[in-house]
Design an enzyme around this catalytic site. Structure first.
Site: not given
Ligand code: GUN
Length: 279
Positions: A52, A96, A119
């Protein structure tokens, strides 16, 4: 032979489009900044967070990283999110998941200001998606819609079956397919006669969380199959929820793992980050 839906190149195209847009916004003095919070050292999360941040760098989005120890308390994490909510330098906040067990995910996600909820996990954001008001869309399901659209696959009027009902994938996936005028069924672990239902699907989205679970006998001939799963198989090779080798000659289009849905999640997160500074 099935068409391979190439998430790697579609996501690269989206990121290039965003890069051009970000350059234009920068020229107007508008810059996006994403704050990424990771608690603990889950190895998969570390990889996702790194990817990311790299995507931000590529597109020209600023990023801030907060790597907190496993022992961080819920109060400490909530306090950091509140501080970032008030920080005018920060446009997007991403915590996350998964969080360590002693922290309640819901409490933390509720703290993120909906304006910065890139998100798309805050109940207010989910509610807007549900009723079709403009707002951030959750990244993985939005990525699947983009994969279908950019591959020329029409959703309107199609029988769409989503296997999985998680808040992150299954439920929002079903809503976004509905928004595109698909006829949507959600199947899950308690569904009876799963095969009978999945074999109806023109578009089958699989998020069951079990490696190579979906074989040819679950799939109608000529269907489009989208595989949201990612696992390591017995030979330590990446694989999805779909038994790709078994299914590939039976369908009209399919996403590979890796290189299908995975890269799209990040591209759509980047789109949400840019959205914070659009208009
Ligand atoms: N863990 C697995 N997929 C995601 C996601 O799309 N966003 C976040 N914040 N954590 C995750």
């Amino acid at each position: 032979m099935a068409h391979l839906i190439d998430g790697k190149s579609i996501s690269a195209l989206i990121k290039d489009e965003l890069k051009v847009e970000v350059d234009g916004l920068h020229a107007q003095g508008k810059d996006a900044c994403l704050a990424v919070i990771q608690v603990g050292e889950d190895p998969a999360s570390t990889v996702y967070v790194r990817n990311k941040k790299r995507a931000c760098e590529y597109i020209g989005i600023k990023s801030q990283s907060y790597e907190l120890p496993e022992e961080t308390t819920e109060d400490e994490l909530v306090a950091l999110v509140k501080k970032l909510n008030k920080d005018d330098e920060v446009n997007g906040i991403l915590v996350q998941l998964p969080l360590p067990e002693h922290i309640c995910e819901e409490n933390v996600l509720l703290t993120i200001s909906p304006e910065k909820d890139v998100d798309g996990f805050h109940p207010e954001t989910v509610g807007k998606m549900c009723i079709g008001t403009k707002g951030y869309l959750p990244c993985t399901p939005a990525g699947v819609i983009q994969l279908l659209k950019r591959s020329g696959i029409n959703i309107e009027g199609k029988e769409c079956v989503v296997i999985g009902r998680s808040n992150i994938v299954g439920k929002p996936m079903a809503l976004l397919l509905l928004r595109e005028n698909g006829t949507v069924t959600i199947a899950h672990s308690r569904t009876k006669d799963l095969k009978e239902i999945t074999r109806r699907a023109d578009i089958l989205v699989v998020a069951v969380g079990k490696p190579k679970y979906i074989t040819k006998d679950y799939v109608k001939e000529g269907a489009v199959v989208i595989d949201v799963g990612i696992h390591r198989d017995e030979n330590n090779k990446l694989c999805g929820d779909v038994d790709f080798a078994d299914v590939v000659d039976h369908v009209s289009a399919i996403t590979p793992v890796p290189g299908g849905v995975g890269p799209m999640t990040i591209a759509m997160l980047m789109n949400n980050c840019v959205e914070t500074v659009r208009n």
